[in-house]
Design a protein around this motif. Structure first.
Motif, PDB file in Angstrom:
ATOM      1  N   ASN A 294       0.798  -1.225   0.000  1.00  0.00           N
ATOM      2  CA  ASN A 294       0.000   0.000   0.000  1.00  0.00           C
ATOM      3  C   ASN A 294       0.826   1.268   0.000  1.00  0.00           C
ATOM      4  O   ASN A 294       0.278   2.362   0.001  1.00  0.00           O
ATOM      5  CB  ASN A 294      -1.000   0.006   1.167  1.00  0.00           C
ATOM      6  CG  ASN A 294      -0.329  -0.024   2.529  1.00  0.00           C
ATOM      7  OD1 ASN A 294       0.760   0.478   2.703  1.00  0.00           O
ATOM      8  ND2 ASN A 294      -1.002  -0.621   3.510  1.00  0.00           N
ATOM      9  N   THR A 298       1.661   2.680  -7.435  1.00  0.00           N
ATOM     10  CA  THR A 298       1.628   2.889  -8.878  1.00  0.00           C
ATOM     11  C   THR A 298       2.969   2.525  -9.483  1.00  0.00           C
ATOM     12  O   THR A 298       3.982   2.369  -8.774  1.00  0.00           O
ATOM     13  CB  THR A 298       1.309   4.362  -9.212  1.00  0.00           C
ATOM     14  OG1 THR A 298       2.447   5.189  -8.870  1.00  0.00           O
ATOM     15  CG2 THR A 298       0.093   4.856  -8.435  1.00  0.00           C
ATOM     16  N   ASP A 301       5.831   4.766  -8.489  1.00  0.00           N
ATOM     17  CA  ASP A 301       6.343   4.790  -7.113  1.00  0.00           C
ATOM     18  C   ASP A 301       7.617   3.954  -7.010  1.00  0.00           C
ATOM     19  O   ASP A 301       7.723   2.886  -7.600  1.00  0.00           O
ATOM     20  CB  ASP A 301       5.300   4.224  -6.150  1.00  0.00           C
ATOM     21  CG  ASP A 301       4.072   5.119  -6.021  1.00  0.00           C
ATOM     22  OD1 ASP A 301       4.187   6.309  -6.357  1.00  0.00           O
ATOM     23  OD2 ASP A 301       3.014   4.615  -5.596  1.00  0.00           O
ATOM     24  N   LYS A 373      10.121   8.087  -4.079  1.00  0.00           N
ATOM     25  CA  LYS A 373       9.183   8.820  -4.931  1.00  0.00           C
ATOM     26  C   LYS A 373       7.835   8.121  -4.765  1.00  0.00           C
ATOM     27  O   LYS A 373       7.616   7.021  -5.281  1.00  0.00           O
ATOM     28  CB  LYS A 373       9.617   8.807  -6.385  1.00  0.00           C
ATOM     29  CG  LYS A 373       8.644   9.564  -7.301  1.00  0.00           C
ATOM     30  CD  LYS A 373       8.965   9.332  -8.767  1.00  0.00           C
ATOM     31  CE  LYS A 373      10.188  10.141  -9.181  1.00  0.00           C
ATOM     32  NZ  LYS A 373      10.398  10.066 -10.657  1.00  0.00           N
ATOM     33  N   LEU A 374       6.942   8.757  -3.988  1.00  0.00           N
ATOM     34  CA  LEU A 374       5.681   8.134  -3.619  1.00  0.00           C
ATOM     35  C   LEU A 374       4.542   9.136  -3.750  1.00  0.00           C
ATOM     36  O   LEU A 374       4.747  10.284  -4.176  1.00  0.00           O
ATOM     37  CB  LEU A 374       5.761   7.612  -2.178  1.00  0.00           C
ATOM     38  CG  LEU A 374       6.850   6.590  -1.861  1.00  0.00           C
ATOM     39  CD1 LEU A 374       6.961   6.387  -0.357  1.00  0.00           C
ATOM     40  CD2 LEU A 374       6.576   5.270  -2.566  1.00  0.00           C
ATOM     41  N   SER A 375       3.356   8.707  -3.360  1.00  0.00           N
ATOM     42  CA  SER A 375       2.213   9.610  -3.350  1.00  0.00           C
ATOM     43  C   SER A 375       2.489  10.758  -2.388  1.00  0.00           C
ATOM     44  O   SER A 375       3.336  10.662  -1.488  1.00  0.00           O
ATOM     45  CB  SER A 375       0.958   8.860  -2.911  1.00  0.00           C
ATOM     46  OG  SER A 375       1.055   8.488  -1.541  1.00  0.00           O
ATOM     47  N   THR A 376       1.755  11.837  -2.573  1.00  0.00           N
ATOM     48  CA  THR A 376       1.964  13.031  -1.750  1.00  0.00           C
ATOM     49  C   THR A 376       1.824  12.721  -0.266  1.00  0.00           C
ATOM     50  O   THR A 376       2.617  13.178   0.558  1.00  0.00           O
ATOM     51  CB  THR A 376       0.969  14.134  -2.139  1.00  0.00           C
ATOM     52  OG1 THR A 376       1.126  14.455  -3.522  1.00  0.00           O
ATOM     53  CG2 THR A 376       1.187  15.383  -1.304  1.00  0.00           C
ATOM     54  N   THR A 377       0.834  11.904   0.090  1.00  0.00           N
ATOM     55  CA  THR A 377       0.585  11.592   1.501  1.00  0.00           C
ATOM     56  C   THR A 377       1.746  10.827   2.117  1.00  0.00           C
ATOM     57  O   THR A 377       2.274  11.194   3.173  1.00  0.00           O
ATOM     58  CB  THR A 377      -0.704  10.766   1.660  1.00  0.00           C
ATOM     59  OG1 THR A 377      -1.800  11.533   1.170  1.00  0.00           O
ATOM     60  CG2 THR A 377      -0.939  10.408   3.121  1.00  0.00           C
ATOM     61  N   TYR A 378       2.158   9.741   1.449  1.00  0.00           N
ATOM     62  CA  TYR A 378       3.243   8.927   1.997  1.00  0.00           C
ATOM     63  C   TYR A 378       4.568   9.683   1.989  1.00  0.00           C
ATOM     64  O   TYR A 378       5.369   9.563   2.924  1.00  0.00           O
ATOM     65  CB  TYR A 378       3.378   7.615   1.224  1.00  0.00           C
ATOM     66  CG  TYR A 378       2.474   6.530   1.742  1.00  0.00           C
ATOM     67  CD1 TYR A 378       2.647   6.008   3.002  1.00  0.00           C
ATOM     68  CD2 TYR A 378       1.425   6.048   0.970  1.00  0.00           C
ATOM     69  CE1 TYR A 378       1.814   5.023   3.496  1.00  0.00           C
ATOM     70  CE2 TYR A 378       0.573   5.059   1.445  1.00  0.00           C
ATOM     71  CZ  TYR A 378       0.779   4.557   2.714  1.00  0.00           C
ATOM     72  OH  TYR A 378      -0.052   3.586   3.205  1.00  0.00           O
TER      73      TYR A 378
END
Length: 439
Positions: A294, A298, A301, A373-378
């Motif tokens: 999780n 993507t 990521d 390099k991940l989602s903004t939240t993580y």
């Protein structure tokens, strides 16, 4: 599983894992987390010197500087702490978790060997030689203490005169006191020879005593109490130059994303059989953390762990250590005094012995880096926690947390969207320890 940031309570708490291989065609589907863990094991196992079942890899939860690369007293004390550990199965070199270090246990065993009865004349000579030897040791230690006091006084004089207290001043002081230890070292040598001559026991005990006492007699004056260990000094010096962030030269890059795979499927004998120990990634999101599935959601990521000049260095006791002496005790050639302590064990070597394994080496890198390099939240949580008390865990390694003991003090962002943290030390860092079982 609890997050490591909540379970790591001391600088030296380590996560230990054994490389136990099972058939690579086993009928089981790996999760992304398991593929990532196995990928780490694949890479670390390549550094095992002999790659045998007797070798084990122990990843440090919190990487530590290889301070002994500087070869000063503090660094050599740290080398003694690590290389002199008698590791448990769940490897921890925190002294509070160990009853004795290797050199302490070895010295005690030598003194606890039972000496057979002697003819009266030889016994008298042996006791006399022992007394002379003990007196010679006391005189040597007294001379060392005197040397230290004189150096302390010289330092005060230099400071009062506005002169630097540096290596040049230290060397000049040693030169001024040239031959200061000659007489006491000569007495110690003569006394050691006499003990060996009249000792009522075979060559194993005599050789062990000789080597151990040579360690004392040959120790430099400011290293008393620091037993010599091989620390891979030449190798550490060879990787002392840092790698450039502008090119790939010297870097070993381990990427973890949706296409991560491993060469071998392994059983998860983690920390002595504790399972997979949770997800591969933990960023303490909302207090709960996350796993590889999780966090890496993507195809864009990616999480990288980068090592500059990653290599293996040998760690082993110096010439004072003679394993054949301990093997002679296990074989019954030598016996111990009644009530002698071997940690409550009947044997010294072997899985049930008081010294079941020894430190064999360390996996080190000039610098260790993690980039994400991940989602903004993580990514926001990684940025916050990796520099705070919460910490972030990537595989077996923690970044941040640990009561502020993290070495990942350098923070940066890359042009292609990665957030990164890097160790920032003057010497290489230790990322894992290799141990070997005794027999």
């Amino acid at each position: 599983m609890e997050s490591y940031s909540k379970t790591v309570s001391a600088f030296w708490v380590l996560i230990s894992f054994m490389v136990l291989t099972i058939s690579s065609n086993a009928a089981m589907a790996e999760t992304l987390d398991e593929k990532a863990w196995n990928s780490v094991w694949d890479r670390l196992s390549k550094f095992l010197p002999a790659n045998t079942s007797s070798e084990e890899v122990h990843a440090l939860t919190i990487v530590v500087p290889a301070t002994w690369a500087s070869r000063d007293r503090d660094g050599l004390v740290e080398l003694q702490r690590i290389a002199g550990a008698i590791p448990e199965n769940t490897f921890n070199v925190d002294p509070s978790r160990m009853s004795l270090s290797l050199h302490q246990a070895y010295s005690r065993i030598i003194s606890d060997v039972a000496l057979p009865e002697l003819p009266k004349a030889q016994e008298d000579e042996f006791l006399k030689a022992q007394n002379e030897y003990n007196k010679a040791v006391d005189e040597y230690i007294a001379r060392v203490n005197s040397f230290r006091q004189l150096w302390k006084e010289r330092q005060e004089e230099l400071k009062a005169q506005g002169e630097p207290v540096d290596t040049l001043a230290r060397n000049q002081f040693k030169s001024d006191l040239g031959g200061y230890f000659n007489s006491v070292q000569a007495k110690l040598q003569v006394a050691t020879v006499k003990v060996q001559k009249y000792a009522p026991i075979g060559s194993h005990w005599i050789d062990a005593l000789k080597l151990l006492r040579a360690e004392l007699a040959n120790a430099s004056s400011d290293m008393t109490g620091v037993y010599s260990y091989e620390g891979g000094f030449a190798t550490l010096k060879s990787i002392s130059a840092d790698c450039s962030n502008e090119n790939e030269e010297g870097w070993d890059v381990w990427s973890f994303n949706q296409t991560t795979s491993s060469q071998t499927v392994r059983s998860s004998n983690w920390n002595g059989g504790g399972g997979w120990s949770g997800g591969f990634v933990n960023v303490n999101l909302g207090g709960g953390g996350g796993n590889g599935s999780n966090v890496v959601m993507t195809s864009g990521d990616n999480i990288k762990i980068k090592f500059c000049n990653l290599t293996y260095v040998s760690l082993r006791p110096g010439p004072w250590f003679d394993p054949s002496f301990l093997q002679a005790i296990d074989a019954g050639v030598l016996t111990m005094k009644p009530g002698a302590q071997l940690g409550g064990k009947e044997k010294i070597f072997g899985p049930d012995g008081s010294i079941p394994r020894l430190v064999k080496g360390a996996i080190v890198a000039r610098r260790m880096v993690f980039e994400a390099k991940l989602s903004t939240t993580y990514l926001s949580e990684m940025r916050k926690n990796s520099g705070g008390s919460g910490g972030v865990r990537i595989g077996p390694w923690s970044i941040g947390g640990g009561g502020g003991s993290s070495e990942f003090k350098r923070e940066y962002n890359t042009a292609d969207g990665y957030y990164g943290r890097s160790t920032s030390t003057d010497v290489p860092v230790v990322i894992a320890i290799v141990t070997e079982s005794t027999k």
